[in-house]
Design a protein around this motif. Structure first.
Motif, PDB file in Angstrom:
ATOM      1  N   GLY A  19     -20.536   7.513 -10.574  1.00  0.00           N
ATOM      2  CA  GLY A  19     -22.038   7.158 -10.290  1.00  0.00           C
ATOM      3  C   GLY A  19     -22.209   7.327  -8.743  1.00  0.00           C
ATOM      4  N   GLY A  20     -21.510   6.636  -8.036  1.00  0.00           N
ATOM      5  CA  GLY A  20     -21.488   6.576  -6.614  1.00  0.00           C
ATOM      6  C   GLY A  20     -21.512   8.020  -5.932  1.00  0.00           C
ATOM      7  N   ALA A  21     -20.581   8.641  -6.568  1.00  0.00           N
ATOM      8  CA  ALA A  21     -20.301  10.082  -6.004  1.00  0.00           C
ATOM      9  C   ALA A  21     -21.662  11.036  -6.383  1.00  0.00           C
ATOM     10  N   THR A  22     -22.101  10.527  -7.490  1.00  0.00           N
ATOM     11  CA  THR A  22     -23.365  11.639  -8.027  1.00  0.00           C
ATOM     12  C   THR A  22     -24.441  11.069  -7.162  1.00  0.00           C
ATOM     13  N   VAL A  23     -24.840   9.727  -6.753  1.00  0.00           N
ATOM     14  CA  VAL A  23     -25.841   9.637  -5.927  1.00  0.00           C
ATOM     15  C   VAL A  23     -25.475  10.059  -4.589  1.00  0.00           C
ATOM     16  N   ALA A  24     -24.505  10.177  -3.942  1.00  0.00           N
ATOM     17  CA  ALA A  24     -24.124  10.861  -2.849  1.00  0.00           C
ATOM     18  C   ALA A  24     -24.286  12.048  -2.923  1.00  0.00           C
ATOM     19  N   LEU A  25     -24.312  12.855  -3.785  1.00  0.00           N
ATOM     20  CA  LEU A  25     -24.369  14.280  -3.936  1.00  0.00           C
ATOM     21  C   LEU A  25     -26.020  14.677  -4.156  1.00  0.00           C
ATOM     22  N   LEU A  26     -26.674  13.804  -4.596  1.00  0.00           N
ATOM     23  CA  LEU A  26     -28.096  13.953  -4.632  1.00  0.00           C
ATOM     24  C   LEU A  26     -28.608  13.729  -3.283  1.00  0.00           C
ATOM     25  N   GLN A  27     -28.388  12.566  -2.579  1.00  0.00           N
ATOM     26  CA  GLN A  27     -28.521  12.565  -1.184  1.00  0.00           C
ATOM     27  C   GLN A  27     -28.286  13.748  -0.283  1.00  0.00           C
ATOM     28  N   LEU A  33     -27.792  16.733  -1.446  1.00  0.00           N
ATOM     29  CA  LEU A  33     -28.674  17.863  -1.591  1.00  0.00           C
ATOM     30  C   LEU A  33     -29.971  17.815  -1.276  1.00  0.00           C
ATOM     31  N   LEU A  34     -30.743  16.514  -0.985  1.00  0.00           N
ATOM     32  CA  LEU A  34     -31.894  16.598  -0.428  1.00  0.00           C
ATOM     33  C   LEU A  34     -31.994  16.632   1.040  1.00  0.00           C
ATOM     34  N   VAL A  72     -33.698  19.578   3.523  1.00  0.00           N
ATOM     35  CA  VAL A  72     -34.431  19.208   4.816  1.00  0.00           C
ATOM     36  C   VAL A  72     -34.088  20.071   5.890  1.00  0.00           C
ATOM     37  N   CYS A  73     -32.606  20.447   5.894  1.00  0.00           N
ATOM     38  CA  CYS A  73     -32.087  21.212   6.878  1.00  0.00           C
ATOM     39  C   CYS A  73     -32.674  22.597   7.055  1.00  0.00           C
ATOM     40  N   LEU A  74     -32.741  23.197   5.801  1.00  0.00           N
ATOM     41  CA  LEU A  74     -33.341  24.305   5.355  1.00  0.00           C
ATOM     42  C   LEU A  74     -34.833  24.558   6.067  1.00  0.00           C
ATOM     43  N   ILE A  75     -35.342  23.531   5.515  1.00  0.00           N
ATOM     44  CA  ILE A  75     -36.751  23.490   6.270  1.00  0.00           C
ATOM     45  C   ILE A  75     -36.798  23.521   7.703  1.00  0.00           C
ATOM     46  N   PHE A  81     -32.028  25.551   9.417  1.00  0.00           N
ATOM     47  CA  PHE A  81     -30.756  25.749   9.013  1.00  0.00           C
ATOM     48  C   PHE A  81     -30.758  26.989   8.469  1.00  0.00           C
ATOM     49  N   ARG A  82     -29.754  28.109   8.796  1.00  0.00           N
ATOM     50  CA  ARG A  82     -30.083  29.217   7.902  1.00  0.00           C
ATOM     51  C   ARG A  82     -28.388  29.715   7.729  1.00  0.00           C
ATOM     52  N   PRO A  83     -28.050  29.428   6.379  1.00  0.00           N
ATOM     53  CA  PRO A  83     -26.581  29.824   6.028  1.00  0.00           C
ATOM     54  C   PRO A  83     -26.236  31.221   6.124  1.00  0.00           C
ATOM     55  N   VAL A  84     -25.067  31.754   6.134  1.00  0.00           N
ATOM     56  CA  VAL A  84     -24.929  33.334   5.849  1.00  0.00           C
ATOM     57  C   VAL A  84     -25.478  33.842   4.790  1.00  0.00           C
ATOM     58  N   HIS A  85     -25.509  33.038   3.491  1.00  0.00           N
ATOM     59  CA  HIS A  85     -26.240  33.806   2.463  1.00  0.00           C
ATOM     60  C   HIS A  85     -26.857  32.336   1.524  1.00  0.00           C
ATOM     61  N   LEU A  86     -27.822  32.080   0.974  1.00  0.00           N
ATOM     62  CA  LEU A  86     -27.966  30.942   0.101  1.00  0.00           C
ATOM     63  C   LEU A  86     -27.184  30.956  -1.068  1.00  0.00           C
ATOM     64  N   ALA A  87     -26.496  32.006  -1.615  1.00  0.00           N
ATOM     65  CA  ALA A  87     -25.640  31.978  -2.700  1.00  0.00           C
ATOM     66  C   ALA A  87     -24.437  31.013  -2.562  1.00  0.00           C
ATOM     67  N   LEU A  88     -24.217  31.042  -1.256  1.00  0.00           N
ATOM     68  CA  LEU A  88     -22.943  30.029  -1.005  1.00  0.00           C
ATOM     69  C   LEU A  88     -23.248  28.573  -1.011  1.00  0.00           C
ATOM     70  N   ILE A  89     -24.504  28.136  -1.072  1.00  0.00           N
ATOM     71  CA  ILE A  89     -24.785  26.808  -0.880  1.00  0.00           C
ATOM     72  C   ILE A  89     -23.825  26.059  -2.289  1.00  0.00           C
ATOM     73  N   PRO A  90     -23.936  26.747  -3.441  1.00  0.00           N
ATOM     74  CA  PRO A  90     -23.089  25.916  -4.590  1.00  0.00           C
ATOM     75  C   PRO A  90     -21.597  25.704  -4.363  1.00  0.00           C
ATOM     76  N   ILE A  91     -21.166  26.766  -3.616  1.00  0.00           N
ATOM     77  CA  ILE A  91     -19.614  26.462  -3.058  1.00  0.00           C
ATOM     78  C   ILE A  91     -19.603  25.527  -2.049  1.00  0.00           C
ATOM     79  N   ALA A  92     -20.478  25.293  -1.210  1.00  0.00           N
ATOM     80  CA  ALA A  92     -20.519  24.163  -0.308  1.00  0.00           C
ATOM     81  C   ALA A  92     -20.768  22.774  -1.049  1.00  0.00           C
ATOM     82  N   PHE A  93     -21.595  22.871  -2.191  1.00  0.00           N
ATOM     83  CA  PHE A  93     -21.753  21.791  -2.845  1.00  0.00           C
ATOM     84  C   PHE A  93     -20.465  20.998  -3.447  1.00  0.00           C
TER      85      PHE A  93
END
Length: 250
Positions: free
Chosen positions: A105-113, A115-116, A120-123, A126-138
């Motif tokens: 539960g704590g880890a899930t809350v940390a992941l949600l934060q 992700l938020l 904010v970083c993208l807004i 922040f520009r990753p090499v490719h947006l498709a890589l974000i799930p791997i970083a997740f």
């Protein structure tokens, strides 16, 4: 398994129920991202290290996941103070299931934060090499969350009151963050500092996200090393957290 699900859902509901908590969780990340990202950007660029906003964004995400996950374990203190911990421990379920449910539960809350803050970083630019890589970083974010939720559980199980909370903040959580390379590159450091940063598990989590999102130019270690250290240390801390939680006296 039902006990694990109930405790996981309880932690999730406690977070999503409070809009103020969601907004407050973005305060420090925004401060680090905007003030440091744009304030130190020109200095970082003149030093030949590239765009500081790009560099610091994974560190800010890692900071968010670190604080949220480790504080979820320290939430045992609140449950002990208000009597919820006693009610949970006398329930006809194993303490291992209780520990797993709280940790997930704590880890899930940390992941949600996390992700938020990623959004904010993208807004903010922040520009990753490719947006498709974000799930791997997740995935690296999930490993950080589980690792430090286990550490928080181990620490929280040994504390009796809130007096030790400030000591944990000053002498453990903040050094883990500042020595992780979240705010500065880990290359060409003094030898003593180089050894210390390599002992910090968060260094490998943030470096793993930089490897995935930005490429080797912004990273220090190999992605395989980042993954191996996170999995290995995470397994050890989860076992330690489970053992410490099993020794809690009502």
């Amino acid at each position: 398994m039902s006990a694990i699900y109930i405790l996981w859902l309880r932690e999730l509901k406690r977070y999503t129920r409070s809009r103020a908590q969601i907004v407050a969780s973005l305060g420090n990340p925004l401060l680090y991202l905007l003030v440091l990202g744009f304030g130190l950007g020109p200095v970082f660029k003149r030093a030949g290290n590239g765009d500081y906003l790009q560099f610091v964004a994974p560190g800010v995400i890692g900071m968010t996941v670190l604080f949220s996950s480790i504080f979820s374990g320290l939430g045992i203190l609140w449950d002990r103070q208000f009597g919820f911990l006693k009610e949970t421990l006398v329930a006809p379920v194993s303490r291992l299931q209780i520990m797993i449910g709280r940790t997930l539960g704590g880890a899930t809350v940390a992941l949600l934060q996390g992700l938020l803050v990623t959004i904010v970083c993208l807004i903010a630019g922040f520009r990753p090499v490719h947006l498709a890589l974000i799930p791997i970083a997740f995935g690296f974010m999930a490993l950080i969350a589980i690792l430090f939720a286990g550490l928080g559980m181990a620490i929280g199980s040994g504390l009796q009151d809130m007096q030790g909370f400030q000591l944990i903040m000053n002498f453990l959580v903040m050094p883990i963050y500042f020595l992780s390379g979240a705010l500065f590159p880990l290359k060409n450091l003094p030898r003593a500092l180089d050894y210390i940063t390599k002992l910090d598990p968060l260094s490998y989590g943030i470096d793993g996200m930089r490897n995935v999102l930005l490429g080797r130019a912004y990273a220090t270690f190999e992605p395989s090393l980042d993954l191996t250290v996170l999995v290995g240390v995470g397994a050890v801390l989860l076992v330690l957290g489970a053992w410490r939680f099993s020794k809690i006296e009502i």
